[in-house]
Design an enzyme around this catalytic site. Structure first.
Site, mmCIF file in Angstrom:
data_model
loop_
_atom_site.group_PDB
_atom_site.id
_atom_site.type_symbol
_atom_site.label_atom_id
_atom_site.label_comp_id
_atom_site.label_asym_id
_atom_site.label_seq_id
_atom_site.Cartn_x
_atom_site.Cartn_y
_atom_site.Cartn_z
ATOM 1 N N LYS A 19 0.829 -1.202 0.000
ATOM 2 C CA LYS A 19 0.000 0.000 0.000
ATOM 3 C C LYS A 19 0.868 1.259 0.000
ATOM 4 O O LYS A 19 0.645 2.186 -0.785
ATOM 5 C CB LYS A 19 -0.934 0.019 1.216
ATOM 6 N N ASP B 159 -6.498 1.128 1.083
ATOM 7 C CA ASP B 159 -6.529 1.247 2.540
ATOM 8 C C ASP B 159 -7.909 0.815 3.028
ATOM 9 O O ASP B 159 -8.710 0.269 2.258
ATOM 10 C CB ASP B 159 -6.199 2.683 2.970
#
Length: 215
Positions: free
Chosen positions: A120, A138
């Site tokens: 991420k 997320d």
């Protein structure tokens, strides 16, 4: 979400916010990398408060290395998990200095090799600092993608790969920002604000949350 609804869904988000930006404050790729690393399980507001004090003193890998772990902890102790984050950031800075001449690398593999940097974080840096059309999934994007039916999946990686397939090319660069902001302020976790959602017509979520006080 029906395929025919995806382009209009993003067109509405784009019209409302043509050039969305991260809410993390940064002025260089390294400042962004450090801020994203510090933001895990923390708010952007909290990270910004810490980096406003840290970056005027140390905003390069070498400068943060020179602070040492304890010195760095003093600046970021208001952020959750600050002890482990300080260790990760110091080690990442050491690797940046030793392997990359103090510069932030531009490939996913090299970014993910840095301590404390997962997929991420790498995706955020590639997208925001280097303009790559990546999807940094997320909790907000994971929730919005599943709730709306845009890109349902059981894991962040599954959602990321589906988004890459389903988001039209012209919207890919900014898609993750639109989805994060939508999840943060409208499609919130406990009770999505469907009554004021601009893209409710394209969303599969049912039943829609009614207007407070209605009926």
């Amino acid at each position: 979400m029906k395929k025919d609804n995806i382009a209009p869904f993003f067109a509405v988000l784009q019209a409302a916010n043509p050039t969305p930006e991260t809410e993390l404050e940064y002025s260089t790729p390294f400042e962004l990398l450090a801020a994203v690393l510090l933001s895990a399980q923390a708010t952007d507001v909290g990270v910004n408060k810490a980096t406003r004090k840290l970056y005027p003193v140390a905003n390069t890998p070498q400068a943060i290395l020179d602070l040492g772990v304890e010195g760095l902890e003093g600046y970021i102790k208001t952020i959750g998990l600050y002890r482990s984050k300080a260790k990760h950031l110091i080690e990442a800075c050491r690797m940046l200095v030793e392997r990359h001449g103090g510069e932030v690398p531009r490939t996913r593999a090299e970014l993910e090799a840095l301590p404390g940097v997962g997929r991420k974080t790498a995706n955020v840096v590639l997208n925001v600092a280097f303009g790559e059309p990546t999807m940094a999934v997320d909790t907000h994007i994971f929730r919005v993608s599943n709730r709306t039916g845009l890109a349902p999946g059981k894991t962040p990686l599954e959602v990321e790969l589906k988004l890459e397939k389903r988001v039209p090319p012209e919207y890919r660069l900014h898609a993750h920002h639109w989805l994060i902001l939508h999840g943060r302020y409208v499609c919130i976790a406990r009770k999505p604000q469907c009554w004021q959602c601009a893209v409710a017509a394209y969303c599969d979520f049912k039943p829609k949350t009614p207007t407070p006080g209605a009926g």
